[in-house]
Design a protein around this motif. Structure first.
Motif: not given
Length: 322
Positions: A127-141, A291-305
């Protein structure tokens, strides 16, 4: 259950003692979670719902299956639901998804999340990596203004692999070669002064200008000021593409200098490195391929985004058709 029988059963609830009431609530909790998840999925997909095969928006309702509304495409005849084509397709136990999403917000370990939600640890990991699959692509343009860029290195890991292409290490171990080598994963992180961040696992070993062209150039405003350390790859990259570039020589002890009425430093991005390392340590090592999933996960957490389970679910199911 028919109405008279339900009325009789419901009238006896007040006779239950406290342990019995808690058992009833525990039994009803997954059903309530399921209804909430189904309603959220329908709400998220309603505006952009289309056929995952032909992208047609001409569809009609076609019954229910596994608690989800199904649809049939009028153009190609395919049947689908709101999870078709997403990483969450065919995942079971939907009534526990919101509880599990809370463990992602809390950044808990796999075993602790499994215990809290009441699923097997393998299910929690999947579940962790299924839910994070698209989170890692949620980045500023795009990054603009003053953009700080720096790379960080983590020891390559094949944690969880059934076969290794190198001798095993005990408890993670250390690299056998000194300095920056092909035993280290290179992670590029760029961050502007507004906090917008992009990152990428660019390869193994030292950073190269070609990797900057692939991962940084498409996201970098050509009018931005790129601030880096004294790595020659950044200098070569900026000259080739006509990008304004300033560097600080950290090895010489220079942390901050002033130029063009701006403070030139990489402390913003280096602070992000530090927060990421500290946050990642709780997982006792992660496999390089994740690692890309964890980078996306951390970006989701950073700054209370991202602060709610509903926001995480929206990201997990909103990017569906590519």
């Amino acid at each position: 259950m028919k109405a008279p029988r339900f009325t009789s059963w419901f009238g006896k609830l007040r006779l239950l003692n406290q342990p019995q009431r808690l058992r009833v609530l525990d039994a009803l909790h997954p059903a309530a979670g399921l209804e909430q998840v189904i309603a959220l999925i329908g709400q998220i997909r309603e505006a952009g719902r289309c056929c995952p095969r032909c992208s047609s928006r001409c569809w009609y309702r076609h019954g229910h299956a596994n608690d989800l509304q199904r649809f049939r495409c009028r153009d190609c005849g395919r049947t689908f639901n709101d999870l078709s084509g997403t990483p969450l397709a065919r995942l079971r136990l939907r009534g526990k998804w919101l509880d599990y999403l809370q463990t992602l917000l809390d950044a808990t370990s796999v075993r602790r999340a499994a215990s809290r939600v009441g699923v097997h640890r393998n299910t929690a990991f999947r579940w962790r990596h299924r839910f994070l699959h698209w989170v890692k692509l949620d980045r500023p343009a795009q990054l603009g203004g003053i953009v700080e860029c720096d790379e960080m290195f983590l020891l390559e890991s094949q944690k969880g692999a059934r076969t290794l292409n190198r001798p095993p290490r005990k408890r993670g171990g250390a690299a056998s070669k000194r300095g920056i080598s092909n035993e280290l994963d290179c992670i590029l992180i760029a961050r502007d002064r507004s906090g917008a961040t992009i990152d990428a696992v660019v390869g193994r070993g030292a950073l190269k200008a070609a990797q900057l062209e692939q991962h940084l150039l498409p996201k970098l405003d050509r009018q931005a000021l790129l601030v880096t350390d004294a790595n020659a790859a950044y200098r070569s990259f900026s000259r080739r593409h006509g990008i304004a570039h300033e560097c600080v020589n950290l090895r010489a002890g220079v942390r901050v200098r002033h130029a063009r009425q701006s403070a030139i430093h990489v402390q913003n991005v280096n602070g992000y490195h530090s927060r990421f390392r500290t946050w990642l340590a709780r997982f006792n090592g992660v496999a390089s391929r994740y690692l890309p999933n964890y980078l996306g996960w951390r970006w989701a957490h950073d700054g209370g985004r991202i602060t709610t389970r509903e926001q995480l679910l929206r990201i997990a199911v909103s990017v569906i058709y590519s």
